[in-house]
Scaffold this motif. Structure first.
Motif, PDB file in Angstrom:
ATOM      1  N   LEU A 110       0.840  -1.191   0.000  1.00  0.00           N
ATOM      2  CA  LEU A 110       0.000   0.000   0.000  1.00  0.00           C
ATOM      3  C   LEU A 110       0.879   1.246   0.000  1.00  0.00           C
ATOM      4  O   LEU A 110       1.716   1.408   0.890  1.00  0.00           O
ATOM      5  N   GLY A 111       0.677   2.122  -0.969  1.00  0.00           N
ATOM      6  CA  GLY A 111       1.347   3.412  -0.982  1.00  0.00           C
ATOM      7  C   GLY A 111       0.440   4.457  -0.360  1.00  0.00           C
ATOM      8  O   GLY A 111      -0.772   4.480  -0.624  1.00  0.00           O
ATOM      9  N   LEU A 112       0.993   5.319   0.477  1.00  0.00           N
ATOM     10  CA  LEU A 112       0.202   6.304   1.214  1.00  0.00           C
ATOM     11  C   LEU A 112       0.265   7.700   0.614  1.00  0.00           C
ATOM     12  O   LEU A 112      -0.178   8.658   1.248  1.00  0.00           O
ATOM     13  N   GLY A 113       0.796   7.829  -0.615  1.00  0.00           N
ATOM     14  CA  GLY A 113       0.718   9.116  -1.302  1.00  0.00           C
ATOM     15  C   GLY A 113       2.038   9.837  -1.449  1.00  0.00           C
ATOM     16  O   GLY A 113       3.035   9.500  -0.811  1.00  0.00           O
ATOM     17  N   ASP A 114       2.036  10.844  -2.336  1.00  0.00           N
ATOM     18  CA  ASP A 114       3.203  11.679  -2.644  1.00  0.00           C
ATOM     19  C   ASP A 114       4.361  10.836  -3.169  1.00  0.00           C
ATOM     20  O   ASP A 114       5.364  10.613  -2.486  1.00  0.00           O
ATOM     21  N   TYR A 115       4.233  10.411  -4.399  1.00  0.00           N
ATOM     22  CA  TYR A 115       5.164   9.446  -4.967  1.00  0.00           C
ATOM     23  C   TYR A 115       6.303  10.076  -5.756  1.00  0.00           C
ATOM     24  O   TYR A 115       7.398   9.538  -5.789  1.00  0.00           O
ATOM     25  N   ALA A 116       6.051  11.196  -6.423  1.00  0.00           N
ATOM     26  CA  ALA A 116       7.093  11.836  -7.234  1.00  0.00           C
ATOM     27  C   ALA A 116       7.019  13.339  -7.030  1.00  0.00           C
ATOM     28  O   ALA A 116       5.940  13.917  -7.021  1.00  0.00           O
ATOM     29  N   TYR A 117       8.167  13.964  -6.897  1.00  0.00           N
ATOM     30  CA  TYR A 117       8.206  15.408  -6.679  1.00  0.00           C
ATOM     31  C   TYR A 117       8.725  16.172  -7.876  1.00  0.00           C
ATOM     32  O   TYR A 117       8.225  17.226  -8.213  1.00  0.00           O
ATOM     33  N   TYR A 118       9.806  15.689  -8.443  1.00  0.00           N
ATOM     34  CA  TYR A 118      10.425  16.431  -9.534  1.00  0.00           C
ATOM     35  C   TYR A 118       9.637  16.211 -10.823  1.00  0.00           C
ATOM     36  O   TYR A 118       9.134  15.116 -11.082  1.00  0.00           O
ATOM     37  N   GLY A 119       9.542  17.255 -11.630  1.00  0.00           N
ATOM     38  CA  GLY A 119       8.880  17.129 -12.918  1.00  0.00           C
ATOM     39  C   GLY A 119       7.373  17.106 -12.788  1.00  0.00           C
ATOM     40  O   GLY A 119       6.809  17.172 -11.696  1.00  0.00           O
ATOM     41  N   ARG A 120       6.727  17.001 -13.921  1.00  0.00           N
ATOM     42  CA  ARG A 120       5.275  17.035 -13.953  1.00  0.00           C
ATOM     43  C   ARG A 120       4.682  15.674 -14.272  1.00  0.00           C
ATOM     44  O   ARG A 120       3.492  15.560 -14.551  1.00  0.00           O
ATOM     45  N   ASN A 121       5.504  14.629 -14.294  1.00  0.00           N
ATOM     46  CA  ASN A 121       4.958  13.297 -14.549  1.00  0.00           C
ATOM     47  C   ASN A 121       5.589  12.294 -13.592  1.00  0.00           C
ATOM     48  O   ASN A 121       6.521  12.606 -12.869  1.00  0.00           O
ATOM     49  N   ALA A 122       5.053  11.073 -13.622  1.00  0.00           N
ATOM     50  CA  ALA A 122       5.434  10.047 -12.646  1.00  0.00           C
ATOM     51  C   ALA A 122       6.303   8.958 -13.238  1.00  0.00           C
ATOM     52  O   ALA A 122       6.484   7.903 -12.618  1.00  0.00           O
ATOM     53  N   ASN A 123       6.880   9.198 -14.415  1.00  0.00           N
ATOM     54  CA  ASN A 123       7.597   8.127 -15.115  1.00  0.00           C
ATOM     55  C   ASN A 123       8.755   7.562 -14.301  1.00  0.00           C
ATOM     56  O   ASN A 123       8.978   6.346 -14.257  1.00  0.00           O
ATOM     57  N   CYS A 124       9.521   8.450 -13.656  1.00  0.00           N
ATOM     58  CA  CYS A 124      10.674   7.987 -12.883  1.00  0.00           C
ATOM     59  C   CYS A 124      10.228   7.095 -11.730  1.00  0.00           C
ATOM     60  O   CYS A 124      10.843   6.055 -11.458  1.00  0.00           O
ATOM     61  N   TRP A 125       9.149   7.495 -11.067  1.00  0.00           N
ATOM     62  CA  TRP A 125       8.667   6.699  -9.938  1.00  0.00           C
ATOM     63  C   TRP A 125       8.184   5.322 -10.392  1.00  0.00           C
ATOM     64  O   TRP A 125       8.426   4.316  -9.719  1.00  0.00           O
ATOM     65  N   PHE A 126       7.517   5.271 -11.538  1.00  0.00           N
ATOM     66  CA  PHE A 126       7.085   3.971 -12.052  1.00  0.00           C
ATOM     67  C   PHE A 126       8.284   3.048 -12.283  1.00  0.00           C
ATOM     68  O   PHE A 126       8.211   1.842 -12.047  1.00  0.00           O
ATOM     69  N   ASP A 127       9.396   3.628 -12.739  1.00  0.00           N
ATOM     70  CA  ASP A 127      10.611   2.822 -12.912  1.00  0.00           C
ATOM     71  C   ASP A 127      11.113   2.301 -11.570  1.00  0.00           C
ATOM     72  O   ASP A 127      11.525   1.142 -11.444  1.00  0.00           O
ATOM     73  N   ASP A 128      11.067   3.169 -10.555  1.00  0.00           N
ATOM     74  CA  ASP A 128      11.591   2.796  -9.241  1.00  0.00           C
ATOM     75  C   ASP A 128      10.819   1.644  -8.607  1.00  0.00           C
ATOM     76  O   ASP A 128      11.404   0.798  -7.925  1.00  0.00           O
ATOM     77  N   ILE A 129       9.502   1.623  -8.797  1.00  0.00           N
ATOM     78  CA  ILE A 129       8.695   0.620  -8.100  1.00  0.00           C
ATOM     79  C   ILE A 129       8.445  -0.618  -8.959  1.00  0.00           C
ATOM     80  O   ILE A 129       7.637  -1.480  -8.567  1.00  0.00           O
ATOM     81  N   ARG A 130       9.110  -0.721 -10.081  1.00  0.00           N
ATOM     82  CA  ARG A 130       8.841  -1.843 -10.981  1.00  0.00           C
ATOM     83  C   ARG A 130       8.856  -3.204 -10.274  1.00  0.00           C
ATOM     84  O   ARG A 130       8.018  -4.061 -10.552  1.00  0.00           O
ATOM     85  N   PRO A 131       9.776  -3.449  -9.337  1.00  0.00           N
ATOM     86  CA  PRO A 131       9.786  -4.778  -8.688  1.00  0.00           C
ATOM     87  C   PRO A 131       8.528  -5.091  -7.873  1.00  0.00           C
ATOM     88  O   PRO A 131       8.243  -6.259  -7.612  1.00  0.00           O
ATOM     89  N   ILE A 132       7.784  -4.049  -7.453  1.00  0.00           N
ATOM     90  CA  ILE A 132       6.574  -4.289  -6.652  1.00  0.00           C
ATOM     91  C   ILE A 132       5.326  -3.737  -7.332  1.00  0.00           C
ATOM     92  O   ILE A 132       4.243  -3.740  -6.735  1.00  0.00           O
TER      93      ILE A 132
END
Length: 337
Positions: free
Chosen positions: A21-43
């Motif tokens: 369960l993610g509780l929010g605020d996943y990416a700060y830099y930039g205007r999209n979430a692409n980097c964060w999606f890469d980070d959480i790929r294993p889960i």
């Protein structure tokens, strides 16, 4: 992206959660979430999310909703004998709103379901917590609207983020006279049997910079730490011989997977487990709740259980606020959300 974020993902993987369960605020830099999606790929394939204040900016909200197959920021789901109600602090949530009616009906249905033993609330903005500064301006209205519902329908655990630290309350009930001072129902620090009220856990330690509390600790809190990253692991175990069910929550730091906090709730469907003699609740001085800097919430909760909730061999839920980076230090929104 902060390196701590990757460490959190690896720490979670070590515990074999059934879902995260993610509780929010996943990416700060930039205007999209692409980097964060890469980070959480294993889960990624076992993740469910709540929306945070930084998640509604730019194109990120649309990305999150589409990526996780959501049609609404608030929703619910069951995992074995655990019901999860995911709320949003960033759409209308006052009494009588569509979200309020949804939550009320959802909790009533879960409470009446004989297959559900545990009810967990998941959302972003902390309501019972210590902070370093400023007033929690929305907190009392939220408490007035929702805490009585949580009591009415026997919610067990409330997971929240927003602040970048870890905090846990005693089991507490709503105090209609002074909402900032909830009523402590059990002064045990780690083991509870059929407790009254709810435990609120703030898990904002997934990866963004930690927010220091400057020694502040509300009297209804058992623990408040602002020094280590990590996540909260939740295991649910059923004992079919005597009808009891047990929820064990453990905070594992990213520093070698050290266990820094743990609490256990045991109960039966009939609520007839023997209770220890209750201690009188302490006198709570009137306390001004202070608000946190509006930065990333880096929180994640992992669930797993032996035969009931959220993990592989055991029902294991992992929770944390999962911010993949931070702003430069003073956060994001203007203080209300």
């Amino acid at each position: 992206m902060f390196i701590a974020h990757n460490h959190t993902v690896n720490n979670i993987l070590d515990k074999n959660p059934e879902f995260v369960l993610g509780l929010g605020d996943y990416a700060y830099y930039g205007r999209n979430a692409n980097c964060w999606f890469d980070d959480i790929r294993p889960i990624d394939n076992i993740m469910k999310i709540a929306i945070g204040n930084h998640d509604v900016k730019g194109t990120k909200l649309t990305q999150y909703m589409e990526h996780f197959g959501l049609t609404s920021q608030y929703y619910s789901f069951d995992y074995q004998n655990v019901h999860f109600t995911v709320m949003s602090d960033y759409v209308s949530d006052e009494i009588g709103s569509e979200q309020y009616i949804f939550v009320q009906n959802d909790l009533a249905k879960a409470a009446a379901d004989p297959n559900i033993d545990w009810i967990v609330i998941v959302h972003h903005d902390q309501q019972y917590a210590s902070t370093a500064h400023k007033l929690l301006s929305r907190a009392n209205k939220w408490k007035e609207a929702y805490h009585p519902l949580f009591e009415q329908y026997n919610v067990d655990l409330v997971l929240q983020g927003h602040q970048h630290n870890y905090q846990r309350t005693y089991p507490i009930k709503y105090n209609i006279d002074t909402p900032i001072n909830p009523i402590i129902t059990d002064r045990n620090k780690s083991t509870y049997t059929n407790p009254e009220g709810q435990i609120f856990a703030t898990v904002g330690t997934g990866g963004a910079f930690l927010q220091h509390l400057n020694g502040n600790k509300a009297p209804y809190l058992i623990t408040a730490q602002d020094e280590v990253f990590g996540f909260l692991n939740v295991d649910v175990t059923n004992n079919n011989n005597d009808g009891t069910t047990t929820l064990v929550s453990t905070f594992y730091s990213n520093d070698g997977g050290e266990m820094t906090d743990q609490f256990t709730i045991a109960k039966s469907a009939e609520g007839d487990l023997s209770l220890p003699p209750p201690l009188p609740p302490p006198e709570l001085p009137a306390q001004e709740e202070t608000d946190i800097l509006d930065e990333v919430d880096d929180g994640i909760v992992g669930f797993g259980d032996d035969d009931a909730v959220v993990s592989e061999d055991s029902e294991d839920i992992d929770a944390t606020d999962d911010g993949d980076g931070g702003d430069d230090g003073d956060g994001g929104d203007d203080g209300d959300d």
